[in-house]
Design an enzyme around this catalytic site. Sequence first.
Site, PDB file in Angstrom:
ATOM      1  N   PRO A  53       2.129   1.671  -3.525  1.00 14.81           N
ATOM      2  CA  PRO A  53       2.391   3.022  -3.036  1.00 14.81           C
ATOM      3  C   PRO A  53       3.095   2.922  -1.687  1.00 14.81           C
ATOM      4  O   PRO A  53       2.620   2.225  -0.786  1.00 14.81           O
ATOM      5  CB  PRO A  53       0.986   3.629  -2.891  1.00 14.81           C
ATOM      6  CG  PRO A  53       0.057   2.474  -2.792  1.00 14.81           C
ATOM      7  CD  PRO A  53       0.697   1.334  -3.528  1.00 14.81           C
TER       8      PRO A  53
ATOM      9  N   GLN B 185      -2.454   7.400  -5.877  1.00 17.38           N
ATOM     10  CA  GLN B 185      -3.212   6.970  -4.701  1.00 17.38           C
ATOM     11  C   GLN B 185      -3.605   8.190  -3.875  1.00 17.38           C
ATOM     12  O   GLN B 185      -2.768   9.027  -3.535  1.00 17.38           O
ATOM     13  CB  GLN B 185      -2.432   6.013  -3.812  1.00 17.38           C
ATOM     14  CG  GLN B 185      -3.343   5.465  -2.698  1.00 17.38           C
ATOM     15  CD  GLN B 185      -2.659   4.583  -1.695  1.00 17.38           C
ATOM     16  OE1 GLN B 185      -1.777   5.027  -0.971  1.00 17.38           O
ATOM     17  NE2 GLN B 185      -3.067   3.314  -1.646  1.00 17.38           N
TER      18      GLN B 185
ATOM     19  N   CYS C   2      -3.899   2.421   5.152  1.00 15.49           N
ATOM     20  CA  CYS C   2      -2.827   3.014   5.949  1.00 15.49           C
ATOM     21  C   CYS C   2      -3.271   3.171   7.398  1.00 15.49           C
ATOM     22  O   CYS C   2      -4.320   3.766   7.661  1.00 15.49           O
ATOM     23  CB  CYS C   2      -2.427   4.372   5.375  1.00 15.49           C
ATOM     24  SG  CYS C   2      -1.092   5.163   6.311  1.00 15.49           S
TER      25      CYS C   2
ATOM     26  N   HIS D 214      -4.147  -6.027   0.904  1.00 10.74           N
ATOM     27  CA  HIS D 214      -2.974  -6.365   1.711  1.00 10.74           C
ATOM     28  C   HIS D 214      -3.412  -7.469   2.670  1.00 10.74           C
ATOM     29  O   HIS D 214      -4.315  -7.260   3.483  1.00 10.74           O
ATOM     30  CB  HIS D 214      -2.508  -5.127   2.473  1.00 10.74           C
ATOM     31  CG  HIS D 214      -1.216  -5.318   3.211  1.00 10.74           C
ATOM     32  ND1 HIS D 214      -0.377  -4.283   3.516  1.00 10.74           N
ATOM     33  CD2 HIS D 214      -0.621  -6.429   3.710  1.00 10.74           C
ATOM     34  CE1 HIS D 214       0.672  -4.745   4.174  1.00 10.74           C
ATOM     35  NE2 HIS D 214       0.543  -6.047   4.310  1.00 10.74           N
TER      36      HIS D 214
ATOM     37  N   ASN E 132      -1.465  -8.410  -2.067  1.00 15.80           N
ATOM     38  CA  ASN E 132      -0.317  -7.602  -1.650  1.00 15.80           C
ATOM     39  C   ASN E 132       0.093  -8.067  -0.253  1.00 15.80           C
ATOM     40  O   ASN E 132      -0.728  -8.522   0.527  1.00 15.80           O
ATOM     41  CB  ASN E 132      -0.738  -6.125  -1.652  1.00 15.80           C
ATOM     42  CG  ASN E 132       0.247  -5.195  -0.959  1.00 15.80           C
ATOM     43  OD1 ASN E 132      -0.139  -4.425  -0.085  1.00 15.80           O
ATOM     44  ND2 ASN E 132       1.497  -5.252  -1.332  1.00 15.80           N
ATOM     45  N   GLY E 133       1.379  -7.940   0.039  1.00  8.72           N
ATOM     46  CA  GLY E 133       1.866  -8.239   1.373  1.00  8.72           C
ATOM     47  C   GLY E 133       2.891  -9.356   1.401  1.00  8.72           C
ATOM     48  O   GLY E 133       2.577 -10.493   1.083  1.00  8.72           O
TER      49      GLY E 133
ATOM     50  N   ARG F  23       7.976  -3.612  -0.361  1.00  9.01           N
ATOM     51  CA  ARG F  23       9.366  -3.336   0.059  1.00  9.01           C
ATOM     52  C   ARG F  23      10.397  -4.080  -0.777  1.00  9.01           C
ATOM     53  O   ARG F  23      11.486  -3.574  -1.018  1.00  9.01           O
ATOM     54  CB  ARG F  23       9.543  -3.712   1.532  1.00  9.01           C
ATOM     55  CG  ARG F  23       8.582  -3.001   2.469  1.00  9.01           C
ATOM     56  CD  ARG F  23       8.911  -1.539   2.661  1.00  9.01           C
ATOM     57  NE  ARG F  23       7.685  -0.766   2.829  1.00  9.01           N
ATOM     58  CZ  ARG F  23       7.650   0.548   3.020  1.00  9.01           C
ATOM     59  NH1 ARG F  23       8.773   1.239   3.052  1.00  9.01           N
ATOM     60  NH2 ARG F  23       6.509   1.188   3.130  1.00  9.01           N
TER      61      ARG F  23
END
Length: 343
Positions: free
Chosen positions: A16, A69, A99, A170, A210-211, A234
């Site tokens: 997301p 999400q 976030c 993440h 993730n990351g 990204r």
Amino acid sequence: MSHTGTYPDRRLSVAPMMDCTDRHDRFFLRQITRRTLLYTEMVTTGAVLNGDREKLLGFDPVEHPVALQLGGAEPRPLADCAAIAQDWGYDEVNLNVGCPSDRVQNARFGACLMAEPRLVADCVAAMRDAVSIPVTVKTRIGIDDRDSEAALRDFVDTVAATGCRTFIVHARKAWLQGLSPKENRNVPPLDYGRVYRLKQARPDLEIIINGGVPDLDTAKTHLDAGMDGVMLGRAAYHTPWILAEADRRFFGAASALPTRADVIAALMGYAQRLQSEGLPVKVLTRHIMGLCAGLPGARAWRRHLSEVGRDKDAGPEVIAEAFAHVERPLGAEEVDEREIAAQ
């Protein structure tokens, strides 16, 4: 409620991303990969309960599997929103505990919730009671000075006690003060080892990493290292064509690889549909800038889309016009894509 097991397949997913993974971007990505799990932008409980649900939650059936999400910190509103997500046909509902933006912190949700594992557990329990689709959690490895492995383990164990089986981690901590959301995506160092050790300690849980994953080869190394799945962020947005082999490599699909020509044809049809609904083509073209990344003419492709495509009267033809600038080596894809560009 009874829960429906592990569907959807989370071996590969697209994260997301605010201002990125809206319904138009997801339609575009779905032309490249049919099986990769797609996530919406984060939507707050207040927006879902009080806003324009068609605008916030509507999606094209082709987007399945697709997960919503949610951002929030109160069990009852989150449960109500999870039920709404299920009614709208989402395959999963995910709680944002990652976030770090000021706006999110001021509302006491997002990454700052890592400091309140009991509250997150209450939220997840309420959501799970409200739906039969999977409820998952996306988190960081820590926040500020609360970033020990023990703190991460305690957070995950507390939330997992509700029956939640899937954690998307993440592999960076978040600094709630002093870094912007953009800086929080790349300044805190990646620590994949911590996520690996979490999986080793809790083999019963589904742990998605993730990351900083730039491509499918790197994603495969994480799976080989024991991760249950990999979430791209990204890289999937800026270089979406890296997903072209995803269905074959990660999901065992036997179908032929897509070509950019196929994607362009689908996008032009979609743009025509947008136009008939009174929406400008730029709501789509802003997401497809990276489709031709790495090909000769990619800069001219982007320029045409950004300059001509932003005109409110621009039509689907701007996509074909932009594509005409791109040189595609014959044989690299299955058809001569110039035929599409000439239509």
